[in-house]
Design a protein around this motif. Structure first.
Motif, short mmCIF file in Angstrom:
data_model
loop_
_atom_site.label_atom_id
_atom_site.label_comp_id
_atom_site.label_asym_id
_atom_site.label_seq_id
_atom_site.Cartn_x
_atom_site.Cartn_y
_atom_site.Cartn_z
N VAL A 146 46.11 -0.38 23.73
CA VAL A 146 45.47 -1.14 25.12
C VAL A 146 44.86 -2.54 24.38
O VAL A 146 44.01 -2.69 23.62
CB VAL A 146 44.27 -0.40 25.70
CG1 VAL A 146 43.34 -1.57 26.58
CG2 VAL A 146 44.55 0.85 26.17
N GLY A 147 45.48 -3.66 24.74
CA GLY A 147 45.03 -4.91 24.27
C GLY A 147 43.94 -5.79 24.85
O GLY A 147 43.14 -4.99 25.65
N ASP A 148 43.56 -6.98 24.64
CA ASP A 148 42.40 -7.58 25.20
C ASP A 148 42.83 -7.99 26.87
O ASP A 148 42.04 -7.93 27.67
CB ASP A 148 42.08 -8.58 24.41
CG ASP A 148 41.28 -8.18 23.18
OD1 ASP A 148 40.83 -7.00 22.88
OD2 ASP A 148 41.27 -8.97 21.97
N ASP A 149 43.92 -8.78 26.93
CA ASP A 149 44.49 -9.85 27.98
C ASP A 149 44.29 -8.65 29.28
O ASP A 149 43.72 -9.06 30.38
CB ASP A 149 45.35 -10.58 27.79
CG ASP A 149 45.12 -11.47 26.86
OD1 ASP A 149 44.03 -11.80 26.38
OD2 ASP A 149 46.26 -11.88 26.24
N GLY A 150 45.12 -7.67 29.14
CA GLY A 150 45.31 -6.78 30.21
C GLY A 150 44.04 -6.18 30.99
O GLY A 150 43.81 -6.33 32.30
N PRO A 151 43.07 -5.66 30.14
CA PRO A 151 41.97 -4.92 30.75
C PRO A 151 41.08 -5.93 31.25
O PRO A 151 40.38 -5.80 32.37
CB PRO A 151 41.26 -4.39 29.50
CG PRO A 151 42.44 -3.59 28.61
CD PRO A 151 43.39 -4.89 28.58
N ARG A 152 40.92 -7.08 30.63
CA ARG A 152 40.00 -8.31 30.79
C ARG A 152 40.64 -8.80 32.40
O ARG A 152 39.58 -9.05 33.21
CB ARG A 152 39.94 -9.29 29.96
CG ARG A 152 39.10 -9.06 28.87
CD ARG A 152 39.03 -10.17 27.79
NE ARG A 152 38.59 -9.76 26.61
CZ ARG A 152 37.35 -10.01 26.26
NH1 ARG A 152 36.41 -10.55 27.36
NH2 ARG A 152 36.32 -9.52 25.53
N ALA A 153 41.84 -8.92 32.57
CA ALA A 153 42.26 -9.59 33.62
C ALA A 153 41.91 -8.37 34.79
O ALA A 153 41.75 -8.64 35.86
CB ALA A 153 43.77 -9.72 33.42
N LEU A 154 42.05 -7.09 34.39
CA LEU A 154 42.18 -6.24 35.48
C LEU A 154 40.59 -6.12 35.87
O LEU A 154 40.32 -5.82 37.20
CB LEU A 154 42.38 -4.80 34.69
CG LEU A 154 42.55 -3.52 35.71
CD1 LEU A 154 43.82 -3.76 36.77
CD2 LEU A 154 42.88 -2.14 34.84
N LEU A 155 39.79 -6.34 34.85
CA LEU A 155 38.26 -6.34 35.47
C LEU A 155 37.75 -7.27 36.38
O LEU A 155 37.16 -7.27 37.14
CB LEU A 155 37.33 -6.24 34.08
CG LEU A 155 37.10 -5.23 33.16
CD1 LEU A 155 36.41 -5.36 31.95
CD2 LEU A 155 36.65 -4.00 33.82
N ALA A 156 38.35 -8.51 36.05
CA ALA A 156 38.27 -9.79 36.80
C ALA A 156 38.89 -9.38 38.41
O ALA A 156 38.17 -9.55 39.32
CB ALA A 156 38.92 -11.00 36.56
N ALA A 157 39.99 -8.56 38.32
CA ALA A 157 40.64 -8.13 39.45
C ALA A 157 39.72 -7.35 40.49
O ALA A 157 39.49 -7.41 41.54
CB ALA A 157 42.18 -7.84 39.47
N VAL A 158 39.16 -6.45 39.45
CA VAL A 158 38.17 -5.40 40.11
C VAL A 158 37.03 -5.99 40.82
O VAL A 158 36.75 -5.72 42.08
CB VAL A 158 37.74 -4.35 39.15
CG1 VAL A 158 36.50 -3.61 39.67
CG2 VAL A 158 38.82 -3.38 38.75
N VAL A 159 36.41 -6.91 40.39
CA VAL A 159 35.27 -7.53 40.85
C VAL A 159 35.59 -8.24 42.02
O VAL A 159 35.00 -8.36 42.99
CB VAL A 159 34.53 -8.60 39.68
CG1 VAL A 159 33.44 -9.31 40.26
CG2 VAL A 159 34.11 -7.77 38.52
N CYS A 160 36.89 -9.02 41.84
CA CYS A 160 37.32 -9.76 43.30
C CYS A 160 37.61 -8.64 44.31
O CYS A 160 37.11 -9.08 45.46
CB CYS A 160 38.61 -10.50 42.79
SG CYS A 160 38.32 -12.07 41.98
N GLY A 161 38.20 -7.55 43.87
CA GLY A 161 38.57 -6.56 45.02
C GLY A 161 37.16 -6.09 45.52
O GLY A 161 37.34 -5.68 46.89
#
Length: 234
Positions: A146-161
């Motif tokens: 699990v890299g850095d970019d994917g989970p971080r982008a996912l977290l940003a999307a979670v907050v937006c969602g």
């Protein structure tokens, strides 16, 4: 005298948050804010020189609420992955129930590009979530590869969602259910095989609202066993 001044300032910040939340930054005039606080416009100017200053104060209060949540998680020794889940649940409840949180997110959107820039409450939540994610990585609680970019982008999307789901008018219980379902889907992609069951995806007792009664005192979905598993993941 100083205590009275501080109480007046808090009233103004609260009234400003309610006005920004209800009417948006542009339409929340200083006159309406002063009236909502039960104060004169002159008294408002004693504490704040402009609407920008009030907006910054609302944002700072939103940041302080976030810092309290993070300190509470740290003080409880909550494992980082569980802390990440709980933090998003508390954001959901804050958006549903607290005008300061709602106003902070609305100001961030409506004042984008302002100079000097407005404090970004949305970015602050994403940063804290990313910090918990990094702690989980350091503790060996994320899947290999699990890299850095994917989970971080996912977290940003979670907050937006979460903020978008709140905008749809869901109740506190409905929003908590959506966030829990979201984590039930995300956890297998983040944590090692077999470790998903360590974590409670439901809202902790303090983030469920009144209908959350019946959960364990520490927020475990099924009582003590689920919580013991979550703590063992630390």
């Amino acid at each position: 005298m100083q205590a009275r001044s501080e109480r007046s300032r808090r009233r103004l910040v609260r009234a400003a948050a309610e006005m920004f939340d209800a009417h948006g930054y542009a339409d929340a005039t200083l006159g309406r804010i002063a009236q909502a606080a039960g104060m004169t416009k002159g008294a408002l100017y004693f504490h704040f020189g402009s609407k920008d200053g009030l907006a910054d104060a609302v944002q700072e209060q939103g940041h302080e609420l976030l810092r309290r949540q993070v300190r509470a998680l740290d003080a409880a020794g909550t494992p980082p992955v569980q802390g990440l889940i709980d933090l998003t649940h508390r954001l959901a409840r804050g958006l549903r129930e607290d005008p300061v949180v709602r106003a902070g997110f609305r100001i961030t959107v409506e004042c984008a590009g302002r100079r000097p820039p407005v404090a970004d409450l949305h970015a602050a939540w994403v940063r804290e979530a990313a910090r918990l994610l990094e702690r989980a990585r350091e503790a060996g609680r994320l899947r290999d590869g699990v890299g850095d970019d994917g989970p971080r982008a996912l977290l940003a999307a979670v907050v937006c969602g979460i903020s978008g789901a709140w905008g749809a008018g869901l109740s506190t219980a409905e929003l908590a259910s959506r966030v829990a379902a979201l984590w039930a889907t995300l956890l297998p992609a983040l944590v090692p095989p077999g470790e998903q069951e360590r974590y409670r995806t439901q809202a902790p007792s303090g983030a469920r609202g009144r209908r959350g009664a019946g959960a364990g005192a520490d927020g475990g979905a099924g009582g003590g066993a689920g919580t013991r598993e979550a703590r063992s993941a630390a």
